[in-house]
Design an enzyme around this catalytic site. Structure first.
Site, PDB file in Angstrom:
ATOM      1  N   LYS A   1       2.723  28.384  29.451  1.00  0.00           N
ATOM      2  CA  LYS A   1       2.183  29.224  30.436  1.00  0.00           C
ATOM      3  C   LYS A   1       2.680  30.606  30.839  1.00  0.00           C
ATOM      4  O   LYS A   1       2.035  31.381  30.926  1.00  0.00           O
ATOM      5  CB  LYS A   1       2.094  28.185  31.615  1.00  0.00           C
ATOM      6  CG  LYS A   1       1.369  28.827  32.776  1.00  0.00           C
ATOM      7  CD  LYS A   1       1.072  27.525  33.975  1.00  0.00           C
ATOM      8  CE  LYS A   1       0.588  28.324  35.076  1.00  0.00           C
ATOM      9  NZ  LYS A   1       0.428  27.369  36.125  1.00  0.00           N
TER      10      LYS A   1
ATOM     11  N   GLU B   1      13.751  26.991  26.413  1.00  0.00           N
ATOM     12  CA  GLU B   1      13.767  26.268  25.091  1.00  0.00           C
ATOM     13  C   GLU B   1      12.524  26.707  24.258  1.00  0.00           C
ATOM     14  O   GLU B   1      12.753  26.981  23.124  1.00  0.00           O
ATOM     15  CB  GLU B   1      13.094  24.775  25.771  1.00  0.00           C
ATOM     16  CG  GLU B   1      14.248  24.207  26.607  1.00  0.00           C
ATOM     17  CD  GLU B   1      14.021  24.318  27.818  1.00  0.00           C
ATOM     18  OE1 GLU B   1      13.539  25.165  28.285  1.00  0.00           O
ATOM     19  OE2 GLU B   1      14.377  23.178  28.556  1.00  0.00           O
TER      20      GLU B   1
ATOM     21  N   GLY C   1       0.696  23.286  34.608  1.00  0.00           N
ATOM     22  CA  GLY C   1       1.379  22.781  33.113  1.00  0.00           C
ATOM     23  C   GLY C   1       0.905  21.425  32.946  1.00  0.00           C
ATOM     24  O   GLY C   1       0.397  21.156  31.697  1.00  0.00           O
ATOM     25  N   ARG C   2       1.200  20.518  33.667  1.00  0.00           N
ATOM     26  CA  ARG C   2       0.883  19.239  33.361  1.00  0.00           C
ATOM     27  C   ARG C   2      -0.438  18.620  33.699  1.00  0.00           C
ATOM     28  O   ARG C   2      -0.913  17.480  33.250  1.00  0.00           O
ATOM     29  CB  ARG C   2       1.759  17.958  34.258  1.00  0.00           C
ATOM     30  CG  ARG C   2       1.782  18.221  35.940  1.00  0.00           C
ATOM     31  CD  ARG C   2       2.773  17.742  36.451  1.00  0.00           C
ATOM     32  NE  ARG C   2       2.613  18.012  38.170  1.00  0.00           N
ATOM     33  CZ  ARG C   2       3.127  19.211  38.368  1.00  0.00           C
ATOM     34  NH1 ARG C   2       3.756  20.067  37.754  1.00  0.00           N
ATOM     35  NH2 ARG C   2       3.040  19.511  39.811  1.00  0.00           N
TER      36      ARG C   2
ATOM     37  N   GLU D   1       6.254  14.347  38.412  1.00  0.00           N
ATOM     38  CA  GLU D   1       6.247  15.762  38.750  1.00  0.00           C
ATOM     39  C   GLU D   1       5.517  16.225  39.655  1.00  0.00           C
ATOM     40  O   GLU D   1       5.868  16.993  40.497  1.00  0.00           O
ATOM     41  CB  GLU D   1       6.215  16.660  37.466  1.00  0.00           C
ATOM     42  CG  GLU D   1       6.796  18.231  37.626  1.00  0.00           C
ATOM     43  CD  GLU D   1       6.638  18.706  36.329  1.00  0.00           C
ATOM     44  OE1 GLU D   1       6.978  18.235  35.168  1.00  0.00           O
ATOM     45  OE2 GLU D   1       6.403  20.034  36.409  1.00  0.00           O
TER      46      GLU D   1
ATOM     47  N   HIS E   1       9.543  -7.428  24.047  1.00  0.00           N
ATOM     48  CA  HIS E   1      10.757  -8.074  23.295  1.00  0.00           C
ATOM     49  C   HIS E   1      11.997  -7.292  23.721  1.00  0.00           C
ATOM     50  O   HIS E   1      13.073  -7.627  23.337  1.00  0.00           O
ATOM     51  CB  HIS E   1      10.699  -7.977  21.755  1.00  0.00           C
ATOM     52  CG  HIS E   1       9.594  -8.744  21.008  1.00  0.00           C
ATOM     53  ND1 HIS E   1       9.804  -9.855  20.720  1.00  0.00           N
ATOM     54  CD2 HIS E   1       8.244  -8.401  21.129  1.00  0.00           C
ATOM     55  CE1 HIS E   1       8.697 -10.522  20.170  1.00  0.00           C
ATOM     56  NE2 HIS E   1       7.780  -9.471  20.482  1.00  0.00           N
TER      57      HIS E   1
ATOM     58  N   LYS F   1      15.522  25.262  35.475  1.00  0.00           N
ATOM     59  CA  LYS F   1      15.311  26.289  34.577  1.00  0.00           C
ATOM     60  C   LYS F   1      16.442  27.369  35.106  1.00  0.00           C
ATOM     61  O   LYS F   1      16.909  28.104  34.102  1.00  0.00           O
ATOM     62  CB  LYS F   1      13.885  26.781  34.683  1.00  0.00           C
ATOM     63  CG  LYS F   1      12.827  25.981  34.133  1.00  0.00           C
ATOM     64  CD  LYS F   1      11.504  26.845  33.795  1.00  0.00           C
ATOM     65  CE  LYS F   1      10.415  26.152  33.228  1.00  0.00           C
ATOM     66  NZ  LYS F   1       9.185  26.544  33.325  1.00  0.00           N
TER      67      LYS F   1
HETATM   68  C1  G6Q Z   1       4.547  21.090  34.226  1.00  0.00           C
HETATM   69  C2  G6Q Z   1       5.862  21.962  34.431  1.00  0.00           C
HETATM   70  C3  G6Q Z   1       6.712  22.055  33.381  1.00  0.00           C
HETATM   71  C4  G6Q Z   1       5.976  23.072  32.274  1.00  0.00           C
HETATM   72  C5  G6Q Z   1       7.086  23.467  31.292  1.00  0.00           C
HETATM   73  C6  G6Q Z   1       6.779  24.388  30.337  1.00  0.00           C
HETATM   74  O1  G6Q Z   1       3.798  21.053  35.109  1.00  0.00           O
HETATM   75  O2  G6Q Z   1       5.635  22.799  35.288  1.00  0.00           O
HETATM   76  O3  G6Q Z   1       6.716  20.893  32.585  1.00  0.00           O
HETATM   77  O4  G6Q Z   1       4.999  22.641  31.769  1.00  0.00           O
HETATM   78  O5  G6Q Z   1       8.319  23.648  31.951  1.00  0.00           O
HETATM   79  O6  G6Q Z   1       6.478  25.605  30.927  1.00  0.00           O
HETATM   80  P1  G6Q Z   1       5.723  26.804  30.233  1.00  0.00           P
HETATM   81  O7  G6Q Z   1       4.475  26.448  29.854  1.00  0.00           O
HETATM   82  O8  G6Q Z   1       5.678  27.977  31.389  1.00  0.00           O
HETATM   83  O9  G6Q Z   1       6.445  27.129  29.020  1.00  0.00           O
END
Ligand code: G6Q
Length: 548
Positions: free
Chosen positions: A206, A212, A267-268, A353, A384, A512
């Site tokens: 996003k 990462e 994001g989620r 989250e 199990h 982050k």
């Molecule tokens: C989701 C969070 C988090 C985010 C990641 C990736 O709601 O904010 O999981 O999606 O940190 O972020 P970017 O899409 O900005 O790389």
């Protein structure tokens, strides 16, 4: 003290808990042969059985009062109508618009967001068709066989879960892979088995600044350039899913391969946006649209059904019942469907989250529990390992069992056995096993009286352990869309009752920020001294071991 814990609806529930605490589900089922009919609900092919809960008509009424007291109906409309309910980020929350059908209009600050959504969907459709039919090819002219999503968190968990869940609909000619971890093992083990000539990378981010993702994307970029011998290969082998069009262009991704979305998609909650491109590539755009349609069906239900007949509302209120009035410590998601094996991890992020917060919308610390720990594993594997604790542990763990009525792969008695295990577990958790029943069993096994006495305490199961069961005909794209939207809305309802913002994530942002400020110290020749003694020592231990 907050207003919530002093409110009439909350106090009534507290009183009710004290009264109902002595009743068991076993006795409730015995007293009422209609219990399932009263406490179950079907929305299209999705059946929710919530009768195996410590729950009566009075509980339902009082929990519904709590929802009304929180003005849930208004909050639902606010979300669908583009109000800036993500107050700490001053953003609207419109993932529901992403699955609204063509012809809808959704206004944000007076402007319709639907034309932009439709434009990107059309772009996704064209791209999927061209990659899938081989019109769009790699630098050396070969058709793509593998798609690697490079993204993390909300830009990975959803597509990863859905590609596995909808594997039976997936193209055999286009494999999906997911790289998310900054640990080099993740990308290296993928690159080792991939052919650069036929590999397409989707950089999903996003913000397009996440450490990462950007680090892994650069590693993939170098790999492509080195293996294919030209910088020009990047334009053909990379696409980006992002809101940051400036950064995607700097990376070298041509505008035609950038799939846009907007800051009002969390994001989620982004699986429905361009972030869903890996899914669309894997199962085809028509199937992806079916997933959106399933989610939209759940949106309509959520927006229109009375709270007593509203599936997300019921699930949310039951969860609140145990979280806040039974002090239950965690909630397990137990899919009896191998394809849903990543669903617990997906819901972990969605709910923890969103609602793992301790300051309310009025900037006040809360004095009640918010989201519980969510965890789980596909059945029957979980049986199990950790089911022991659910049956006989000291803390209440509540559960959601999910299962398809039919399997994609009819093989012998497998599916009947799977369902038998699922239903047997929910029954056993509810009933438990009394000392009399356990004794009778041991007698039948021919044990001596002394042996029975020695074993008996361990063979008793307290029961009265709550579960919800969700059954669906088959795990198809439409049903998966319904299921995800069901849990999204459940999460939102809980946030409304708890008066917290489900759509920010300052804890994630904190992580982050921390990692980037510490990184230079791991590359430094000087020992670290700016932290506490533990952190300094951990950094310095690594520095001393590396330099050996
Ligand atoms: C989701 C969070 C988090 C985010 C990641 C990736 O709601 O904010 O999981 O999606 O940190 O972020 P970017 O899409 O900005 O790389």
């Amino acid at each position: 003290m907050s207003k919530l814990t002093h409110s009439p609806a909350w106090l009534a529930l507290k009183k009710h808990k004290a009264a109902i605490g002595k009743q068991t589900m076993r006795s409730m089922f015995k007293a009422d042969s209609q219990r399932f009919d009263k406490f179950s609900l079907q929305v299209e092919s999705l059946l929710l059985d919530y009768s195996k809960n410590i729950y009566t008509a009075e509980t339902q009424k009082l929990l519904t009062d709590l929802a009304h007291q929180a003005q849930l109906g208004d909050w639902i409309e606010r979300m669908f109508n583009g109000a800036r309910i993500n107050s700490s980020e001053n953003r609207a929350v419109l993932h529901t618009a992403l699955r609204a059908p063509a012809g809808s209009s959704v206004l944000l600050d007076g402007r319709d967001v639907m034309p932009g959504i439709m434009r990107v969907k059309e772009q996704m459709r064209r791209y999927c068709e061209e990659v899938r039919n081989g019109t769009l090819r790699g630098h050396t002219g070969k058709a793509f066989t593998d798609v690697v999503n490079v993204g993390v968190g909300g830009s990975s968990l959803g597509p990863y879960m859905a590609c596995e869940a909808l594997h039976p609909y997936g193209s055999l000619k286009l494999n999906a892979h997911f790289v998310s971890n900054i640990d080099a093992e993740d990308i290296t083990e993928k690159l080792e088995i991939l052919n650069p000539e036929t590999t397409l990378f989707l950089v999903s981010s996003k913000t397009f600044t996440t450490q990462e993702t950007i680090t892994n994307a650069h590693a993939a970029r170098i790999w492509i350039i080195e293996k294919l011998g030209s910088d020009e290969a990047v334009a053909k082998h990379f696409a980006a899913l992002s809101t940051n069009l400036e950064a995607t262009s700097k990376f070298g991704i041509p505008p035609g391969h950038v799939f846009e979305f907007w800051d009002w998609v969390g994001g989620r909650y982004s699986i429905w946006s361009a972030i869903g491109l890996p899914i669309a590539l894997h199962i085809g755009m028509d199937n992806f649209e079916l997933m959106l349609a399933g989610a939209h069906a759940m949106d309509k239900h959520f927006r229109s059904a009375a709270f007593e007949r509203n599936m997300p509302v019921i699930l949310a209120l039951i969860d609140i019942w145990y979280t806040n009035f039974f002090d239950a410590c965690s909630h397990a998601i137990l899919p009896y469907d191998h394809c849903l094996r990543r669903f617990p991890a997906y819901l972990q992020q969605l709910t923890m989250e969103s609602n793992g917060k301790s300051v309310d919308r009025d900037r006040q610390p809360v004095d009640y529990a918010t989201n519980r720990v969510i965890w789980g594993e596909a059945g029957t594997n979980g049986q199990h390992s950790f089911y022991q604790l659910i049956h006989q542990g000291t803390r209440t763990v509540t559960t959601d069992f999910l299962a398809p009525v039919t399997s994609h792969v009819p093989l012998g008695e497998h599916h009947a056995m799977l369902l038998a295990n699922c239903f047997a577990q929910t029954e056993a958790l509810m009933l438990g096993k009394t000392a009399e029943e356990a004794r009778a069993e041991l007698v039948t096994q021919g044990l001596s009286e002394a042996a029975i006495e020695a074993l008996l305490p361990y063979k008793v199961f307290p029961g009265n352990r709550p579960s919800n069961t969700l059954l669906f005909d088959k795990l198809d794209p439409y049903t998966l869309g319904m299921l995800i939207a069901l849990y999204e809305h459940k999460t939102y309802v809980q946030s409304v009752v708890w008066n917290i913002n489900a759509f920010d994530q300052w804890g994630v942002e904190f992580g982050k920020q921390l990692a980037s400020s510490l990184l230079p110290e791991l590359n430094s020749a000087k020992p670290a001294s700016n932290h506490d003694s533990s952190t300094n020592a951990l950094i310095n231990h690594c520095l001393s071991r590396i330099s050996k």
